[in-house]
Each structure stands twice: as C-alpha cells, then as structure tokens.
Scaffold this active site. Structure first.
Site, mmCIF file in Angstrom:
data_model
loop_
_atom_site.group_PDB
_atom_site.id
_atom_site.type_symbol
_atom_site.label_atom_id
_atom_site.label_comp_id
_atom_site.label_asym_id
_atom_site.label_seq_id
_atom_site.Cartn_x
_atom_site.Cartn_y
_atom_site.Cartn_z
ATOM 1 C CB SER A 117 -0.942 0.076 1.285
ATOM 2 O OG SER A 117 -2.168 -0.791 0.910
ATOM 3 C CE LYS A 120 -4.436 2.196 -0.536
ATOM 4 N NZ LYS A 120 -3.899 0.884 -0.396
ATOM 5 C CB SER A 297 -4.382 1.940 4.068
ATOM 6 O OG SER A 297 -3.701 1.438 2.933
#
Length: 472
Positions: A117, A120, A297
């Site tokens: 993640s 991102k 997230s």
C-alpha cells in the site's frame, strides 16, 4: 429632553463614515490623502492622538531546522542492530535521507521491493498534481422528458443516505439527498412519474484487476471499480458484484420516498447527449480524498483516483491507463522512476515493484516548499500511535517517537513496510523507507513490530551532527 438625539447622532456619524469610504469625501472636501481601506488597509493612517506601542518580534517557540545537519553515523548507530533481526526475512530494503536536501544518510539493500500500500503515495501525488486539491467530482441526474439518468462522476465516497454519511471524513455527498433535489425539480415541472437508468461509463476496462488474485472478489477484499457506487460498493459489510446497479436501485427507492414514481426496470445505460441536468451533488475536494485515502489506506478510493488522473491526462480511465497516467505525471515532476513499475493504484497487486528511491522522491516532492498544493501527501500520512493505520501501533519502543513519525503502511501477506517522514530529537527531518517483502507468515507480527521500532528509532534519535563536526 429629546431622547432620540443620541441615536440620530450615531446614525449621522455612521453615514459620514460610509460616505467617506464610498465617495472619498475626506479627500474631496478637505484634501486628505485618498486611501481605499478595502484595497490598502495597511495604508490607512490611525486617528490623530492615538499612540500605539511599537511591536516586538514574538519569541521563537522552536529551533529552526538546519538542512543537512543529520549525521549518517548516528543514523546508522540507531538502526543497524534492529536490522539484524532475522525475522524480517531474506530481503529487507531500507533507505533514509535528509528530506530537505536529499542526502542519503543510510542505505541497506538495493533494487526494487514489493511496495504493497505504499503505492498509494504515488497515486496520491499524481492526483494532487494533475487535478489540484480543490477539484470535486459530480454525481448528476439528467433528463430527456420523463426519462432520467443517474450519471456517476467517480465520487469515491458517495453515500447512500445522510445517515451513512453522518460523522464521516471527509464530508460526503449522498444519493438520497440527490434524489430529494431531483424530486423537487421534477415536481416544479409537474412531473410525478419517470423511467430511470444509471450511467457508469465514465470509467472503462474491467472492474477487477487481472493482476490481482482471483479471490479478492469472493473474499470481499475490494469491489469492482466503477464510476458510480454508494458506500464504496458495500452492502451489509460486504462488497457487491455490481455496485453501479446497487446505486441505481438505491436511488430509485429514494426517489419513490420523495414522491416520484419510478416505472419500468432500472437499467444501465449511457446518458443521452441532449439530456438536461436536473440535479447535482459534488464530492469532497481531492485534497481531502487524498488525506483520507492515505490515513486509512483506502484501496477503493486509490483506484478511483488513478482513473481520475487518467481522465485528466488523457489516457484510458482503466487500470492500465491509470498507472500509465500516474507515472507520466510523476515523471514530469522529476520523480526517479527507474526500476519501478506498478499495475494498480492501491498496491494490491504483487506484481508492483518500486525502488525506495522512487518512494522517497515522492515524499520529498510532496514536502518541498516549491509544491504547496501537494502537501496533503504529507499531512495525510498516519501519525505513529495516534491516527489511521498507525493508531494502534508504536505502543512499544521509544515513547519519544510517538507523534514524531508519519508513515504510509504497506502490508500484504509476507510484505511489511513503512514509508514516511520522521523528525528526530534534534529537529532533523528524515525521509525513510523500510520494506521487508519475504517475511514468513509465522513472523508477520514480529516483523511488523521490528519495522515500527526502526521508524521509532529515527524519531527518538539525537541524529544531529555534533556542533564541532564538519558537514561534508
């Protein structure tokens, strides 16, 4: 006694003041300087006889940061023993730099890693740069006669009802309120019965990424990515297979409650080119969407943002077009993309590979005074021990690090990482990436905890150079 005299005098004084401001009477009648208080308030002189004391500078409440003051030897001393833990697995990459100068302070490992993640960060930076932090996405209702179309505009946080939106950050538009506005507009036109379709054609390509495990759908990891959904495509705490259809039927129910009868089936369809807008609701600004996406997230919002970047850049608003657009924007910003490749906007794909250099370039660009509109990438990072995906972490280790470390988490099975910024006890602003992507499942929690300890060691470090130490 004339009790009204004081009131009259007050009115006359006010009128005289207004007249002076509006018509510059002081200048015209008495030769006073012509100063417009609206455009030049600082140039308006104080009244005669007013004696104000000279201002004094406020005392400093914190020492100024000195770029390049961190000592690589002290950074190395804070981290080396923590990196020796074998539970981190056989592939651990770590890079620490001075965030203001880019100077490398510590490096372990080379090449690329599975970023999870932390991907991102790239999507968020590209969204802010291409779209701007104040851009909003519209969900619209358009009509040709009594034929309505609910048109999705790619609002990742459109809620089904005001109750579903209540207390959520960022503030959310909702389909029920949109239905009420639509009903009011139709009623004003004398329309009480309509046929309804929904349009989710703004995004193209498959809803589920072919580079994701097939189980992501059945296991409710992520919904099909569409330009129209409510509650992020979730019903009863599970993602649905056709979120646009659910949004369309939810809107039809809300229309009926608002007094507009929907006849016939509610179907997917593209809005006619000659349709007239009936009602509209706008999303939260991109800056707030980015902050929330990073803090918790949010995979779904990240994928929607990637498609919005694609629409702005001119590539296809799909998984492949979104990643192409994100890289194009980052390349124009000067981010080093050598050795990096992504297949989605969220980091769910295990095929993604990023170098720590790419991630730190993203952080440094976002933190740069030259790019104030990108600041939400930094302010949206979870704060160690306080917010988002780090709220329940950092409960062990140096207490001084809590609140001094901001980092994006990156987690998949066997992959654990943090990428963010830490302010050490000497005021040095450090950018860091720590990713271990070959962790055995039994070591999941120990490895994650060890990575937390490394980030905490930076926040709790007196990493500044001794005063008599030369800066190379």
């Amino acid at each position: 006694m004339l009790s009204w005299v004081p009131e009259v005098l007050v009115v006359l004084v006010v009128l005289a003041a207004v007249g002076n401001v509006q018509y510059d009477l002081g200048h015209r009648w008495f030769g006073l300087p012509a100063t417009d208080p609206d455009s030049h308030p600082a140039a308006v002189l104080p009244p005669e006889g007013l004696d104000l004391p000279a201002g004094t500078p406020a005392p400093a409440v914190a020492a100024a940061l000195t770029p390049g003051s961190a000592d690589p030897a002290r950074v190395r001393s804070a981290l080396t023993h923590l990196l020796a833990d074998k539970r981190l697995g056989k592939h651990v990459d770590m890079l620490v730099t001075d965030l203001s100068t880019g100077t490398v302070l510590f490096q372990r490992g080379s090449g690329s890693v599975t970023p999870a993640s932390t991907t991102k960060l790239l999507t968020s930076l590209a969204a802010l740069q291409s779209l701007g932090p104040m851009t909003r996405f519209s969900t619209r209702v358009v009509a040709v006669g009594d034929r309505l179309t609910l048109v999705g505009g790619g609002d990742p946080f459109l809620a089904s009802t005001p109750a579903a939106a209540k207390g959520r950050y960022p503030a959310r538009a909702d389909a029920q309120t949109l239905a009420r506005r639509t009903a009011a507009a139709l009623t004003a036109q004398g329309i009480r019965q309509v046929r309804l379709s929904y349009d989710a054609t703004l995004f193209t390509g498959p809803g589920m990424n072919p580079n994701w495990p097939a189980a992501y759908g059945p296991d409710s990891v992520v919904p099909p990515i569409r330009a129209l959904w409510v509650d992020e495509g979730k019903v009863d705490h599970r993602f649905v297979t056709d979120p646009a259809a659910v949004a369309g039927h939810s809107f039809a129910t809300s229309l009926a409650k608002a007094g507009i009868k929907v006849v016939g089936p509610v179907r997917a369809g593209k809005a006619p080119a000659d349709a007239v807008q009936v009602a509209e609701m706008k999303s939260a600004p991109v800056g707030e969407i980015v902050q929330h996406t990073l803090t918790v997230s949010d995979n779904n919002a990240a994928e929607v943002l990637a498609r919005q970047v694609a629409l702005k850049v001119g590539t296809s608003p799909s998984f492949s077009g979104g990643t192409t657009a994100v890289f194009r924007v980052l390349d124009e910003l000067g981010v080093d993309l050598a050795g990096s490749r992504i297949y989605d906007g969220s980091g769910l794909s295990r095929r993604n590979h990023l170098t720590p250099t790419t991630l730190l370039d993203v952080l440094r660009t976002a933190a740069s005074p030259e790019h104030p509109t990108l600041r939400e990438v930094i302010t949206g990072l979870p704060v160690a021990g306080f917010t988002g995906s780090l709220q329940e972490r950092f409960d062990d280790g140096p207490t001084a690090a809590r609140g001094r470390v901001l980092a994006k988490t990156g987690t998949l099975t066997g992959v654990h990482g943090l990428a963010g910024v830490a302010t050490d006890l000497d005021g040095d602003l450090l950018g860091f990436v720590i990713i271990a992507d070959r962790v055995s499942v039994p070591n999941t929690l120990p490895a994650r905890h060890q990575i937390d300890l490394m980030a905490a060691a930076l926040g709790a470090c007196h990493c500044g150079r001794p005063k008599d130490s030369p800066v190379s």
